[in-house]
Motif scaffolding. Structure first.
Motif, mmCIF file in Angstrom:
data_model
loop_
_atom_site.group_PDB
_atom_site.id
_atom_site.type_symbol
_atom_site.label_atom_id
_atom_site.label_comp_id
_atom_site.label_asym_id
_atom_site.label_seq_id
_atom_site.Cartn_x
_atom_site.Cartn_y
_atom_site.Cartn_z
ATOM 1 N N UNK A 10 0.818 -1.215 0.000
ATOM 2 C CA UNK A 10 0.000 0.000 0.000
ATOM 3 C C UNK A 10 0.849 1.261 0.000
ATOM 4 N N UNK A 11 1.970 1.221 0.689
ATOM 5 C CA UNK A 11 2.796 2.415 0.855
ATOM 6 C C UNK A 11 4.243 2.099 0.504
ATOM 7 N N UNK A 12 4.935 3.123 0.092
ATOM 8 C CA UNK A 12 6.371 3.031 -0.146
ATOM 9 C C UNK A 12 7.066 4.000 0.801
ATOM 10 N N UNK A 26 19.609 2.929 9.233
ATOM 11 C CA UNK A 26 18.221 2.871 8.761
ATOM 12 C C UNK A 26 17.266 2.552 9.913
ATOM 13 N N UNK A 27 16.157 3.250 9.926
ATOM 14 C CA UNK A 27 15.161 3.027 10.963
ATOM 15 C C UNK A 27 14.104 2.036 10.490
ATOM 16 N N UNK A 28 13.039 1.985 11.212
ATOM 17 C CA UNK A 28 11.924 1.118 10.848
ATOM 18 C C UNK A 28 11.206 1.757 9.667
ATOM 19 N N UNK A 29 10.785 0.938 8.757
ATOM 20 C CA UNK A 29 10.139 1.404 7.533
ATOM 21 C C UNK A 29 8.895 2.233 7.843
ATOM 22 N N UNK A 30 8.846 3.493 7.372
ATOM 23 C CA UNK A 30 7.644 4.304 7.559
ATOM 24 C C UNK A 30 6.407 3.676 6.905
ATOM 25 N N UNK A 31 6.602 2.951 5.819
ATOM 26 C CA UNK A 31 5.483 2.284 5.158
ATOM 27 C C UNK A 31 4.882 1.223 6.084
ATOM 28 N N UNK A 95 -4.170 8.301 4.807
ATOM 29 C CA UNK A 95 -5.525 8.167 4.262
ATOM 30 C C UNK A 95 -5.546 8.479 2.770
ATOM 31 N N UNK A 96 -4.853 9.532 2.360
ATOM 32 C CA UNK A 96 -4.837 9.894 0.940
ATOM 33 C C UNK A 96 -4.259 8.775 0.075
ATOM 34 N N UNK A 97 -3.143 8.191 0.523
ATOM 35 C CA UNK A 97 -2.522 7.110 -0.239
ATOM 36 C C UNK A 97 -3.408 5.871 -0.268
ATOM 37 N N UNK A 98 -4.041 5.575 0.848
ATOM 38 C CA UNK A 98 -4.938 4.419 0.904
ATOM 39 C C UNK A 98 -6.125 4.610 -0.032
ATOM 40 N N UNK A 99 -6.733 5.780 0.013
ATOM 41 C CA UNK A 99 -7.872 6.051 -0.871
ATOM 42 C C UNK A 99 -7.456 6.017 -2.342
ATOM 43 N N UNK A 100 -6.283 6.544 -2.639
ATOM 44 C CA UNK A 100 -5.775 6.528 -4.012
ATOM 45 C C UNK A 100 -5.603 5.094 -4.506
ATOM 46 N N UNK A 101 -5.012 4.257 -3.654
ATOM 47 C CA UNK A 101 -4.789 2.844 -4.022
ATOM 48 C C UNK A 101 -6.116 2.108 -4.197
ATOM 49 N N UNK A 102 -7.069 2.364 -3.305
ATOM 50 C CA UNK A 102 -8.379 1.712 -3.405
ATOM 51 C C UNK A 102 -9.144 2.192 -4.636
ATOM 52 N N UNK A 103 -8.993 3.466 -5.001
ATOM 53 C CA UNK A 103 -9.643 3.998 -6.201
ATOM 54 C C UNK A 103 -9.039 3.373 -7.462
#
Length: 169
Positions: A10-12, A26-31, A95-103
């Motif tokens: 869902x996220x990068x 490197x830290x924990x992946x923000x995605x 939320x924006x990225x999730x909605x974009x992916x679902x659309x």
């Protein structure tokens, strides 16, 4: 598990680059942290419970793409993640990225009617109303006691009270 199978990633991490530097270890992946945030919204666990799920639940490890032996992370990382999103103006990004992916997958349509479940809002208002009712009842009771019995003023105006009954209204 169907989320990862159906939607893929869902996220990068690059989508959160503004809030997370590239210098140092490197830290924990923000995605991954964004996915944990979505799980928190869906299941309503505390940060500690969410990070325990990352360490202990196979379905969560699968969703996040982690090895079964992955040790997870400390619960304070989620607080730091949210703080960084807010500090860099990225609070709506998940939320924006999730909605974009679902659309993209035609699972949601833009411009359609939305329905919301206001049950949690009504429950919060009900709790607040009850709390206000209890406070008002307590104030009225103390006021009635103060006016109903002579000499009670002296007890309420003691060092720890500082005119509490008079100032409560």
């Amino acid at each position: 598990m169907r989320i990862r199978d159906s939607l893929g990633p869902l996220f990068l991490d690059e989508e959160f680059r503004a809030a997370f530097g590239v210098r140092g270890r490197p830290g924990i992946s923000p995605a991954r942290l964004a996915l944990v945030s979505i799980l928190q919204f869906a299941e309503n666990p505390t940060d500690r419970q969410a990070t325990h799920a990352v360490r202990a639940r196979i379905d969560v490890k699968y969703l996040l793409g982690l090895d079964l032996t992955d040790p997870g992370f400390d619960h304070t990382v989620l607080t730091g993640f949210r703080e960084r999103l807010l500090a860099h103006g990225l609070e709506d990004k998940i939320l924006d990225l999730l909605l974009e992916r679902l659309a993209e997958m035609s699972l949601v349509a833009s411009g359609g009617r939305q329905r919301t479940d206001s049950t949690h809002v009504l429950a919060a208002v009900r709790s607040l109303n009850r709390l206000e009712f209890i406070g008002e009842t307590l104030r009225a009771s103390l006021e009635a006691l103060r006016h109903g019995r002579a000499g009670l003023d002296a007890r309420f105006d003691g060092p720890g009270m500082a005119g509490t009954v008079r100032n409560a209204g």
